[in-house]
Design an enzyme around this catalytic site. Structure first.
Site, mmCIF file in Angstrom:
data_model
loop_
_atom_site.group_PDB
_atom_site.id
_atom_site.type_symbol
_atom_site.label_atom_id
_atom_site.label_comp_id
_atom_site.label_asym_id
_atom_site.label_seq_id
_atom_site.Cartn_x
_atom_site.Cartn_y
_atom_site.Cartn_z
ATOM 1 C CB SER A 67 -11.527 9.093 -3.777
ATOM 2 O OG SER A 67 -10.589 9.759 -2.941
ATOM 3 C CG HIS A 116 -2.005 1.004 1.113
ATOM 4 N ND1 HIS A 116 -1.767 2.344 1.321
ATOM 5 C CD2 HIS A 116 -3.316 0.894 0.771
ATOM 6 C CE1 HIS A 116 -2.901 3.003 1.112
ATOM 7 N NE2 HIS A 116 -3.852 2.153 0.778
ATOM 8 C CD GLU A 169 -5.248 1.355 -3.209
ATOM 9 O OE1 GLU A 169 -6.423 1.383 -2.844
ATOM 10 O OE2 GLU A 169 -4.291 1.369 -2.415
ATOM 11 N N GLY A 179 -7.783 8.945 -0.547
ATOM 12 C CA GLY A 179 -8.212 9.775 0.576
ATOM 13 C C GLY A 179 -8.357 11.245 0.228
HETATM 14 P P1 PGA Z 1 -9.659 5.731 -0.034
HETATM 15 O O1 PGA Z 1 -8.475 4.703 0.227
HETATM 16 O O2 PGA Z 1 -10.818 4.936 -0.570
HETATM 17 O O3 PGA Z 1 -9.958 6.363 1.284
HETATM 18 O O4 PGA Z 1 -9.162 6.720 -1.049
HETATM 19 C C1 PGA Z 1 -8.225 3.643 -0.640
HETATM 20 C C2 PGA Z 1 -7.015 2.873 -0.179
HETATM 21 O O5 PGA Z 1 -6.068 3.500 0.305
HETATM 22 O O6 PGA Z 1 -6.967 1.638 -0.282
#
Ligand code: PGA
Length: 249
Positions: free
Chosen positions: A211, A95, A167, A173
């Site tokens: 997000s 991550h 991602e 976020g």
């Molecule tokens: P988020 O996070 O949906 O809050 O953007 C996704 C993630 O970090 O796996």
């Protein structure tokens, strides 16, 4: 063969125990409507409790990290065998928050992939570029390197057991989401890198994170190479998370 979608809730370092129980129970109670695979990925400390709640429901359990070590004197670490024995199936590896805040580099992630697979866990390997790289138009090279350095050593059999999460860091976020076109372009690119090496990668799920929410999930999940989502913020409320699961239906 059609790929079954996966919607995984990455709770990160959120929720206290009573909230975690409430959330897991809320998801469990809606399971009769699920048409995709669903995974809950709580902090280590709630794994046993969540396992108890979702036991024999078909909902999957994940963990957010794994040690590179097998066992022994590594205070604070959690091993692949411990996670396996606690009923964990999926494991998030690479991550961007761990890469950024905990200095996890390609080599460490390669080790984590190997130890997770060795012990029968299913890694969800995260990749994705920061904003500056996207703005420079170098996002494909950047993601390719992440995959080459940590995944390209794996066998065809391993590829049957992994999920990749694309991602883009600028979307995590932040409330900014990759457009469906941007997501599809990257997912197809990733698949195009893997399939020539291992044709079985046609079956590898590539899920989107950043997000992802009830409003955008349907459009994202409609893309040919988007096989579900890794959901952070919107996985912390059962109503929002269930709406995303429904969008994957
Ligand atoms: P988020 O996070 O949906 O809050 O953007 C996704 C993630 O970090 O796996």
């Amino acid at each position: 063969m059609k790929r079954k979608k996966l919607v995984a809730g990455n709770w990160k370092m959120n929720l206290e125990i009573a909230e975690a129980i409430k959330l897991a129970t809320g998801v469990k109670d809606a399971r009769a409507n699920f048409k995709c695979d669903v995974a809950l990925i709580p902090s280590f400390v709630y794994i046993a409790e969540v396992k108890h709640i979702i036991y024999a429901t078909g909902i999957h359990l994940g963990a957010q990290d794994v040690s590179t070590h097998e066992n022994g004197a590594y205070t604070g670490e959690v091993s692949a065998t411990q996670l396996k024995s606690a009923g964990v199936e999926y494991i998030i590896i690479g991550h961007s928050e761990r890469r950024e805040h905990f200095g996890e580099n390609h080599g460490v992630l390669k080790q984590k992939m190997e130890i997770a697979l060795k012990h029968g866990l299913k890694p969800i390997f995260c990749c994705g570029e920061p904003l500056q790289v996207r703005e420079e138009g170098k996002h494909k090279e950047y993601v390719q390197k992440q995959l080459e350095e940590s995944l390209f050593n794996l066998s065809a059999k391993d590829f049957a057991n992994i999920t990749i999460a694309y991602e883009p860091i600028w979307a995590i976020g932040t409330g900014l989401t990759a457009s469906a076109e941007q997501a599809q372009e990257m997912h197809a690119f990733i698949r195009g890198l893997l399939v020539p090496k291992h044709p079985i990668a046609l079956q590898t799920r590539i899920i989107y994170g950043g997000s992802c929410n009830a409003a955008n999930a349907k459009e994202l999940f409609a893309c040919a190479d988007v096989d579900g989502g890794l959901v952070g913020g919107a996985s912390l409320k059962s109503k929002d998370f269930l709406a995303i699961i429904e969008a994957a239906g």
